[in-house]
Design an enzyme around this catalytic site. Structure first.
Site, PDB file in Angstrom:
ATOM      1  N   LEU A   1      40.649  34.968  38.401  1.00 13.23           N
ATOM      2  CA  LEU A   1      39.836  35.338  37.486  1.00 13.23           C
ATOM      3  C   LEU A   1      40.114  35.622  36.590  1.00 13.23           C
ATOM      4  O   LEU A   1      39.192  35.805  35.796  1.00 13.23           O
ATOM      5  CB  LEU A   1      39.036  36.020  38.411  1.00 13.23           C
ATOM      6  CG  LEU A   1      38.165  35.057  39.949  1.00 13.23           C
ATOM      7  CD1 LEU A   1      37.482  36.157  40.462  1.00 13.23           C
ATOM      8  CD2 LEU A   1      37.065  33.881  38.862  1.00 13.23           C
TER       9      LEU A   1
ATOM     10  N   PHE B   1      43.434  39.990  44.744  1.00 10.69           N
ATOM     11  CA  PHE B   1      44.574  39.144  44.625  1.00 10.69           C
ATOM     12  C   PHE B   1      43.522  37.772  43.926  1.00 10.69           C
ATOM     13  O   PHE B   1      43.749  37.102  42.769  1.00 10.69           O
ATOM     14  CB  PHE B   1      45.208  38.165  46.378  1.00 10.69           C
ATOM     15  CG  PHE B   1      44.159  36.998  46.160  1.00 10.69           C
ATOM     16  CD1 PHE B   1      44.762  35.742  45.727  1.00 10.69           C
ATOM     17  CD2 PHE B   1      43.113  36.747  47.058  1.00 10.69           C
ATOM     18  CE1 PHE B   1      44.641  34.274  46.178  1.00 10.69           C
ATOM     19  CE2 PHE B   1      42.828  35.572  47.463  1.00 10.69           C
ATOM     20  CZ  PHE B   1      43.108  34.387  46.581  1.00 10.69           C
ATOM     21  N   LYS B   2      42.459  37.876  43.758  1.00 12.22           N
ATOM     22  CA  LYS B   2      41.350  37.273  43.144  1.00 12.22           C
ATOM     23  C   LYS B   2      41.473  36.786  41.738  1.00 12.22           C
ATOM     24  O   LYS B   2      41.217  36.408  40.984  1.00 12.22           O
ATOM     25  CB  LYS B   2      40.138  37.553  43.599  1.00 12.22           C
ATOM     26  CG  LYS B   2      40.150  36.604  45.056  1.00 12.22           C
ATOM     27  CD  LYS B   2      37.958  36.321  45.935  1.00 12.22           C
ATOM     28  CE  LYS B   2      38.561  35.565  46.563  1.00 12.22           C
ATOM     29  NZ  LYS B   2      39.528  36.701  47.955  1.00 12.22           N
ATOM     30  N   ASP B   3      41.859  38.593  41.272  1.00 11.34           N
ATOM     31  CA  ASP B   3      41.996  39.053  39.705  1.00 11.34           C
ATOM     32  C   ASP B   3      43.382  37.857  39.557  1.00 11.34           C
ATOM     33  O   ASP B   3      43.418  36.817  37.803  1.00 11.34           O
ATOM     34  CB  ASP B   3      42.977  40.091  39.381  1.00 11.34           C
ATOM     35  CG  ASP B   3      41.741  41.295  40.003  1.00 11.34           C
ATOM     36  OD1 ASP B   3      40.883  40.841  39.966  1.00 11.34           O
ATOM     37  OD2 ASP B   3      42.019  41.857  40.015  1.00 11.34           O
TER      38      ASP B   3
END
Ligand SMILES: *Cc1c(COP(=O)(O)O)cnc(C)c1O
Length: 487
Positions: free
Chosen positions: A114, A109-111
């Site tokens: 980021l 999910f950090k994509d």
């Protein structure tokens, strides 16, 4: 709009400055003092496609950028990088909805954040007229590291250093990081846990403060530029529920969020402050349930055993972004926040005033589950609905079971099941191959789902990063590299 430090209202910064600095000079986090100042017609957002929706929300949160500029940045960040143009699809699973946040370039999910942060950072660098290269320092419990490396590698004017706990990440996560290519990246393992890595990074910032030799910033969710892009998918999920005819405009929705550093769930609260009708945010934890206890009792106590669980990205005892919630829930009382953070540093705990706890509980509920309940949730949802969840998502699903009758419930899904194949296979009653990479094939055969492309070629990729350092030497290691600027 000026952002201000959660610990001192006189320490302010423009949006671009806040993004470049990552953290305020007093160790506080940059915050929007008054959401009422932000003009955003949230209803009109719901008709937009995801990328234009992201541009509009981000422009509202970072008004130093024009809408045109933000549209260009959002295009660059997202276009063609995710499995689908809608970035974060909503799946219907039984009587719940699963918001799939893991369809990005590293299956985490950090994509979502980021992919955008490097764009915001390079644009901020231009706006601020900064010439020196920025060095990004990142502590990771597994997923942030790879997503940050993927976002920042070979970005001009920026260098990046990632620290991960040596035995605290999965073999797949480790391989994702140590095989990272790029002329501006550095990855090191530390002998310690995630909190040690995060503390080391914070101490490095403190040590470099005011020294012109360093220009450090952060890709962790302490950076407001990391938090802001996460606001978008709460609106996107709501828009999808509307389009599917599951809710009427204005109906309240409950979001269940697998939580570690409190960034994801806090972004949801930002969305609510911008107008989104939300009934409750449910903060789901694994056995490291410091947040469950806090949200129930108002006592935040990190003096407790640290458990390594099957949902390692949530193995956290110090949730950085909670500081921002304290700021919001105390009507921006930076003196109070500063004193609570001082208690946390010195005593390892703090207690919030009763009135503040009541305010927090009106918005947030909390629950936790252990590894066994996590595994049971994976098995049950697979058996009953043919839907495969990763361990982090399963924690949220298990906690959501206590909220039967509170529908519509949106469970945020934060990782692909292929990022944690051993735990997922075991949950399904299989004996996983010892080699985690082999187990990817095993999971694919069993589920009939394809292995995400970014994970498929990992095993044969060349290891490029082998540094292992003691937790106490992180500060020196980071400062020396940052000073020499040799990568
Ligand atoms: C980072 C992460 C979380 C926790 O998100 P926070 O914003 O830190 O609360 C949950 N699940 C996965 C898979 C993650 O990578």
């Amino acid at each position: 709009m000026r952002y201000q430090s959660t610990r001192n209202k006189n320490l302010t910064a423009s949006g671009p400055e806040a993004i470049l600095r990552g953290i305020a000079p007093d160790g506080g986090l940059y915050m929007i003092p008054d959401f009422g100042e932000i003009k955003l017609d949230w209803k009109s957002l719901l008709e937009l496609d995801t990328i234009p929706m992201a541009a509009k929300i981000l422009q509202a949160l970072l008004p130093d950028f024009t809408l045109e500029e933000m549209q260009e940045l959002a295009q660059k960040a997202y276009c063609g990088k995710f499995e689908t143009d809608e970035l974060t699809p909503l799946a219907e699973v039984g009587d719940r909805y699963v918001l799939e946040l893991f369809r990005g370039p590293t299956s985490a999910f950090k994509d979502v954040a980021l992919s955008m942060l490097p764009q915001l950072m390079t644009a901020s660098r231009k706006k601020a007229g900064q010439e020196q290269d920025i060095v990004i320092l990142t502590a990771t419990s597994g997923d942030t590291g790879k997503a940050a490396l993927e976002g920042f590698h070979d970005v001009e004017g920026i260098k990046i250093m990632v620290f991960y706990p040596n035995n605290g990440v999965s073999a797949v996560q480790k391989a994702q990081m140590v095989t990272q290519q790029g002329s501006n990246v550095k990855v090191a393992a530390i002998n310690g846990n995630f909190d040690d890595a995060q503390t080391g990074v914070k101490n490095t910032f403190a040590a470099a403060l005011g020294d012109p030799a360093y220009c450090l910033s952060s890709a962790n969710s302490i950076n407001i530029g990391r938090l802001a892009p996460q606001v978008v998918y709460y609106f996107k999920a709501y828009a999808d529920l509307l389009k599917k005819g599951k809710i009427q405009l204005g109906d309240e929705v409950t979001y269940v969020v697998p939580t570690g550093n409190f960034g994801d769930i806090l972004a949801g609260y930002f969305a609510k402050k911008l107008g989104l009708p939300v009934k409750k945010f449910i903060c789901a934890s694994n056995q490291n349930k410091v947040l469950t206890d806090f949200l129930h009792e108002g006592l935040y106590d990190r003096k407790r055993p640290f458990y390594k669980t099957t949902s390692p990205s949530m193995d956290i005892l110090v949730s950085s972004n909670l500081e921002r919630l304290l700021f919001m829930m105390s009507d921006c009382d930076s003196e109070l926040v500063a004193s609570l953070m001082k208690d946390l540093n010195e005593k390892g705990s703090y207690q919030v005033p009763e009135e503040m706890l009541k305010k927090i509980q009106a918005e947030f509920a909390a629950g936790f589950c252990d590894d066994e309940q996590t595994a049971q949730a994976i098995a049950k949802v697979w058996k009953e609905h043919g839907y495969l969840m990763d361990t982090h998502t399963a924690v949220a699903w298990a906690v959501s079971e206590d909220y039967e009758g509170e529908e519509p419930l949106v469970v945020l899904s934060t990782a692909s099941p292929f990022k944690f194949p051993h735990a997922v296979l075991s949950a399904l009653g299989e004996t996983p191959c010892e080699d985690e990479f082999e187990s990817l094939n095993q999971l694919s055969a069993l589920s009939g789902l394809p292995i995400p492309k970014n994970l498929a070629g990992l095993k044969s990729a060349k290891v490029l990063h082998t540094d292992v350092i003691e937790k106490d030497s992180l500060v020196n290691y980071a400062l020396e590299l940052a000073k020499k600027q040799i990568w």
